[in-house]
Design a protein around this motif. Structure first.
Motif, PDB file in Angstrom:
ATOM      1  N   LEU A 119      71.025 -74.801  -6.374  1.00  8.08           N
ATOM      2  CA  LEU A 119      70.398 -73.927  -7.365  1.00  8.08           C
ATOM      3  C   LEU A 119      71.382 -73.719  -8.500  1.00  8.08           C
ATOM      4  CD1 LEU A 119      68.052 -71.931  -8.131  1.00  8.08           C
ATOM      5  CD2 LEU A 119      69.421 -70.153  -7.036  1.00  8.08           C
ATOM      6  N   VAL A 120      70.974 -74.144  -9.667  1.00  8.22           N
ATOM      7  CA  VAL A 120      71.829 -73.961 -10.836  1.00  8.22           C
ATOM      8  C   VAL A 120      71.140 -72.980 -11.763  1.00  8.22           C
ATOM      9  CG1 VAL A 120      73.014 -75.102 -12.743  1.00  8.22           C
ATOM     10  CG2 VAL A 120      72.727 -76.301 -10.560  1.00  8.22           C
ATOM     11  N   GLU A 121      71.759 -71.823 -11.947  1.00  9.12           N
ATOM     12  CA  GLU A 121      71.161 -70.804 -12.803  1.00  9.12           C
ATOM     13  C   GLU A 121      71.524 -71.072 -14.252  1.00  9.12           C
ATOM     14  OE1 GLU A 121      70.864 -66.714 -10.526  1.00  9.12           O
ATOM     15  OE2 GLU A 121      72.787 -67.663 -10.151  1.00  9.12           O
ATOM     16  N   ASN A 122      70.729 -70.509 -15.154  1.00 11.29           N
ATOM     17  CA  ASN A 122      71.030 -70.657 -16.571  1.00 11.29           C
ATOM     18  C   ASN A 122      72.337 -69.935 -16.887  1.00 11.29           C
ATOM     19  OD1 ASN A 122      68.674 -72.135 -16.919  1.00 11.29           O
ATOM     20  ND2 ASN A 122      67.451 -70.290 -17.257  1.00 11.29           N
ATOM     21  N   SER A 169      59.771 -63.034 -10.918  1.00 15.46           N
ATOM     22  CA  SER A 169      59.167 -63.617  -9.719  1.00 15.46           C
ATOM     23  C   SER A 169      58.933 -62.516  -8.701  1.00 15.46           C
ATOM     24  CB  SER A 169      60.060 -64.714  -9.138  1.00 15.46           C
ATOM     25  OG  SER A 169      59.781 -65.930  -9.793  1.00 15.46           O
ATOM     26  N   TYR A 197      58.700 -72.233  -6.807  1.00 15.17           N
ATOM     27  CA  TYR A 197      59.499 -71.397  -5.907  1.00 15.17           C
ATOM     28  C   TYR A 197      60.086 -70.220  -6.672  1.00 15.17           C
ATOM     29  CZ  TYR A 197      63.248 -74.360  -7.822  1.00 15.17           C
ATOM     30  OH  TYR A 197      64.090 -75.040  -8.661  1.00 15.17           O
ATOM     31  N   LEU A 198      60.315 -69.147  -5.933  1.00 16.17           N
ATOM     32  CA  LEU A 198      60.718 -67.878  -6.553  1.00 16.17           C
ATOM     33  C   LEU A 198      62.009 -67.980  -7.349  1.00 16.17           C
ATOM     34  CD1 LEU A 198      60.062 -65.499  -3.512  1.00 16.17           C
ATOM     35  CD2 LEU A 198      58.734 -65.535  -5.623  1.00 16.17           C
ATOM     36  N   LEU A 199      62.939 -68.804  -6.877  1.00 13.64           N
ATOM     37  CA  LEU A 199      64.263 -68.832  -7.503  1.00 13.64           C
ATOM     38  C   LEU A 199      64.370 -69.834  -8.652  1.00 13.64           C
ATOM     39  CD1 LEU A 199      66.540 -68.538  -4.327  1.00 13.64           C
ATOM     40  CD2 LEU A 199      66.118 -66.780  -6.046  1.00 13.64           C
ATOM     41  N   ASN A 200      63.272 -70.491  -8.976  1.00 11.64           N
ATOM     42  CA  ASN A 200      63.307 -71.439 -10.088  1.00 11.64           C
ATOM     43  C   ASN A 200      63.755 -70.702 -11.354  1.00 11.64           C
ATOM     44  OD1 ASN A 200      62.807 -73.232 -12.150  1.00 11.64           O
ATOM     45  ND2 ASN A 200      60.820 -73.905 -11.340  1.00 11.64           N
ATOM     46  N   PRO A 201      64.905 -71.089 -11.925  1.00 15.31           N
ATOM     47  CA  PRO A 201      65.391 -70.342 -13.092  1.00 15.31           C
ATOM     48  C   PRO A 201      64.496 -70.508 -14.322  1.00 15.31           C
ATOM     49  CG  PRO A 201      66.858 -72.190 -12.565  1.00 15.31           C
ATOM     50  CD  PRO A 201      65.806 -72.162 -11.502  1.00 15.31           C
ATOM     51  N   ASN A 202      63.612 -71.490 -14.294  1.00 23.53           N
ATOM     52  CA  ASN A 202      62.800 -71.762 -15.484  1.00 23.53           C
ATOM     53  C   ASN A 202      61.329 -71.388 -15.343  1.00 23.53           C
ATOM     54  OD1 ASN A 202      65.103 -72.969 -16.762  1.00 23.53           O
ATOM     55  ND2 ASN A 202      64.788 -74.708 -15.377  1.00 23.53           N
ATOM     56  N   GLU A 203      61.015 -70.672 -14.265  1.00 25.29           N
ATOM     57  CA  GLU A 203      59.607 -70.324 -14.060  1.00 25.29           C
ATOM     58  C   GLU A 203      59.530 -69.055 -13.209  1.00 25.29           C
ATOM     59  OE1 GLU A 203      55.763 -72.789 -12.409  1.00 25.29           O
ATOM     60  OE2 GLU A 203      57.446 -72.614 -11.035  1.00 25.29           O
ATOM     61  N   LYS A 252      67.906 -62.461 -13.983  1.00 25.16           N
ATOM     62  CA  LYS A 252      66.597 -62.635 -13.370  1.00 25.16           C
ATOM     63  C   LYS A 252      66.496 -61.724 -12.158  1.00 25.16           C
ATOM     64  CE  LYS A 252      64.715 -66.640 -12.975  1.00 25.16           C
ATOM     65  NZ  LYS A 252      63.562 -66.581 -13.883  1.00 25.16           N
ATOM     66  N   VAL A 272      64.039 -61.131  -8.411  1.00 22.53           N
ATOM     67  CA  VAL A 272      62.887 -61.401  -7.554  1.00 22.53           C
ATOM     68  C   VAL A 272      62.501 -60.052  -6.952  1.00 22.53           C
ATOM     69  CG1 VAL A 272      61.975 -62.587  -5.529  1.00 22.53           C
ATOM     70  CG2 VAL A 272      63.604 -63.763  -7.029  1.00 22.53           C
ATOM     71  N   THR A 275      70.753 -63.625 -10.449  1.00 21.49           N
ATOM     72  CA  THR A 275      69.464 -63.167  -9.936  1.00 21.49           C
ATOM     73  C   THR A 275      69.685 -61.970  -9.020  1.00 21.49           C
ATOM     74  OG1 THR A 275      68.712 -65.460 -10.004  1.00 21.49           O
ATOM     75  CG2 THR A 275      67.345 -63.904  -8.775  1.00 21.49           C
TER      76      THR A 275
END
Lengths: 394, 318
Positions: free
Chosen positions: B98-101, B69, A199-205, B44, B46, B106
């Motif tokens: 959703l847990v960001e680094n 992305s 998925y787009l929001l995956n922080p690790n990919e 990040k 998108v 984003t």
């Protein structure tokens, strides 16, 4: 204990959505589905759901936003009717081609033109090859139950396809009927959480969705999509089993109503099945072996199962609540007869286009179809014209 | 800290990689590269892209030139698609799904050409901006539908020769004036709107991009992106064409912030429009004897719009 209520089809659908509690809903009003986003907005405003509601400026943007949201890793839902679905048409293919399990509540209405706000199935039938799983609902209970089952089917890793739940505009969407709701916590457990692989929001990919897909790959991707639709058959039945264990309500690809010993039968979808059941009961009381096959799962189309279920009949009538305007027959008729042919089932079959633009279809109309079927049987299966109309002034 | 091109390029690896298939001399790739460089380290993004030159030549399965992305859906709906991604972000963050680094956030950036923005995608863009999504929409304006082979758009300047407004013996090119999309976006009362191009050391583009991306709410950038095929200039002249667009005031560089207009670049010597028109084959017919009226009409339009902008700046800063 399940909750007994009295709700319209739209209310039931909105409550199903509340219990599902999707991450994002993007919707645009159109009669007769308008109430669904309306009720849902109230749930959002009152903090009864965690959903981000996007009041988009069109149905095209509703589906585009759902695609963006679902690709981002969210569970996204919408509702529409008629021209709203037509306006989404381009994006419906992109949703399925991108393998995004978006769920749409479709309240069936005639597609313009000329403009008509009442029920037929021309909207749904116009997108029958868009790669969406399509479930049809006889009444508010089924519209509700189908929505509760939707995500478990669509999000299955062997499927990953969008799904639409259809019900008849006004006839069921605005009619208040008794309904049995499932408790919130049970729905929550049944629906589970959406855990996409990518998925787009995956922080690790980082991923790319919707590339230019040329001659070297598109065919394979389309094959995979078709394979997913084939896989959906088993998943739909598995989910129905699970649902039956929770509620006691049984669902399959279709409902067979007094069909096993029937000699003549009707195949139809949505609310007309209710009218047909009443006629079947009357005819049975008179000793006429009439039956009904009410199709629930239109896409994927259950070719083998439907052919087997109809194989013993002396004659069958397939009812289309839309006209393909192709000088050949309605879409359900073509699908059913094609299934019968490829499965080597050779029974007399006729098509009736009916109920266009909300034209009332009464027990009298349905009785006429059964009379015609009896005449066909009496006349050595002779059918002059299989492509017929019911209730039109010619 | 003062802007330093060398430092920006040295310290910020390009998030839009080489190997894409856009034309030599195309104005769009430097724009995309510089705008993404304006993202802060660790953040990040998108990217949502409408169908067009940029999309078909940067993400051909199984390759992608985008290290962030990326999503493309269709021609007219980058705005709506991006708003869906942004809404998902808000929803998932709020629910703790959703847990960001650490220290990372984003950002959401849409890229569309003038076809996908001024024309077929105007509704989707307007809707996304009006709804207040926290995103930046970037229009790279090359003034025609270049991807399908140079058809006129509402961004095409008057008199330009395109394949659907050919300069013929009776009709000398496009007969309608260019739509002013940037002003339309200002009329949405967004927190930040800017019009710019890649000029000199890219300072203006970089700074406006950073401002747009890091201003909360919907922001819009209209960036001129010349097209060597559609405009008919030599590929090595890209930067020259951009400079002439700014120096003739054909493409004013300005921003709109908190209801106030600010013109970022006022050329010391405003060049005559011929300087911008002459190197481009799409305006060649305007230089034929007897067509002097076309150049005059073009100049009058540029002068009028430039003065209107100066008036807006004056009125809103009183």
């Amino acid at each position: 204990m399940s909750i007994r209520e009295r709700l319209s089809g739209n209310e039931a659908s909105a409550i199903a959505m509340k219990q599902i509690n999707p991450d994002v809903v993007a919707a645009f009003p159109i009669t007769p589905s308008t109430e669904i986003p309306q009720y849902f907005s109230t749930f959002v405003s009152n903090g009864q759901v965690d959903t981000e509601f996007i009041a988009v400026e069109s149905e095209h943007s509703a589906m585009s936003s759902c695609i963006g949201a679902e690709a981002a890793g969210a569970r996204a839902m919408t509702a529409t009717s008629s021209n709203g679905l037509s306006y989404m048409w381009e994006m419906l293919y992109i949703a399925s081609g991108s393998r995004l399990p978006i769920v749409l509540s479709l309240v069936n209405r005639a597609v313009s033109g000329p403009l008509n706000i009442h029920n037929d199935h021309s909207d749904a039938m116009g997108v029958r090859d868009a790669g969406w799983i399509m479930l049809f609902s006889e009444n508010n209970q089924e519209a509700y139950d189908n929505l509760i089952m939707a995500h478990q089917i669509a999000e299955n890793s062997n499927v990953m396809l969008p799904l639409m739940v259809c019900q008849d505009g006004f006839i069921t969407s605005h009619s208040i009927e008794n309904i049995e709701l499932i408790e919130d916590d049970k729905v929550k457990e049944f629906v589970g959480t959406y855990k996409p692989e990518h998925y787009l929001l995956n922080p690790n990919e980082q991923i790319a969705v919707g590339p230019m897909d040329l001659q070297a790959y598109l065919f394979e991707h389309k094959y995979q999509q078709a394979e997913a639709m084939r896989n959906a058959k088993k998943v739909i039945l598995d989910v129905a089993d699970k649902f039956e264990k929770m509620t006691g309500r049984k669902y399959g690809f279709f409902e067979e109503y007094k069909l096993d010993d029937a000699e003549i039968a009707i195949v139809c979808m949505n609310s007309t099945a209710g009218t047909t059941k009443a006629v079947v009961d009357d005819l049975r009381a008179k000793g006429i072996k009439a039956g009904l096959l009410k199709l629930r799962v239109y896409r994927p189309f259950p070719v083998e199962e439907i052919s087997k279920a109809l194989s013993h009949l002396k004659a069958v009538a397939i009812l289309d609540k839309t006209d393909s305007v192709n000088a050949a027959g309605g879409p359900l008729f073509e699908d059913v007869t094609s299934a019968l042919y490829t499965q080597n089932v050779h029974i007399p079959a006729v098509n009736y286009v009916y109920g266009i633009g909300g034209r009332d279809t009464t027990t009298k109309d349905i009785s006429k179809v059964f009379e015609d079927l009896q005449a066909i049987v009496a006349d050595n299966s002779k059918i002059d014209n299989p492509y017929r109309y019911l209730g039109v002034r010619i | 800290m003062a802007y330093n091109l060398k430092e920006v390029v040295a310290k910020k690896p390009s998030r839009f990689t080489s190997g894409h298939r856009m034309c030599a001399g195309c104005g769009a790739p430097p724009v995309a590269r510089m705008i993404l460089r304006a993202l802060h380290d660790g953040d990040k993004a998108v990217v949502a892209n409408s169908t067009g030159c940029m999309e078909v030549s940067t993400c051909i399965y199984p390759y992608s030139a985008w290290t962030d992305s990326y999503i493309h859906t269709a021609f007219e709906c980058a705005g709506a698609t991006c708003s869906g991604v942004e809404a998902a972000y808000k929803s998932l963050k709020r629910q703790g799904k959703l847990v960001e680094n650490d220290g990372s956030q984003t950002k959401f950036i849409s890229f569309g050409g003038d076809g996908g923005t001024y024309d077929i995608g105007l509704q989707s863009l307007s809707g996304a901006m009006e709804r207040g999504h926290d995103m930046t929409y970037v229009c790279y304006d090359n003034g025609a539908y270049m991807n399908t082979g140079i058809q006129r758009s509402s961004a095409t300047p008057k008199f330009a020769d395109t394949t659907t407004s050919p300069a013929g013996t009776v009709i000398p090119g496009k007969m309608q004036s260019r739509k002013d999309l940037t002003l339309i976006m200002c009329s949405h009362h967004l927190p930040y709107v800017a019009q710019t191009l890649a000029m000199g050391n890219f300072k203006d583009l970089y700074e406006k991009a950073e401002k747009a991306i890091y201003t909360e709410g919907p922001t819009f950038l209209n960036v001129l992106a010349p097209c060597p095929r559609g405009w008919g200039y030599n590929t090595e002249d890209l930067m020259l064409i951009n400079k002439l667009a700014a120096d003739t005031c054909y493409w004013p560089i300005y921003e709109f912030e908190n209801g106030k207009y600010h013109v970022s670049y006022k050329p010391a010597k405003k060049l005559p429009i011929e300087e911008f028109l002459r190197p481009q084959k799409r305006f060649k017919h305007m230089f034929k004897p007897g067509n002097e009226w076309m150049i005059k009409a073009f100049q009058d339009e540029v002068d009028k719009r430039w003065q209107e902008l100066l008036n807006l700046e004056e009125i809103t800063n009183r």
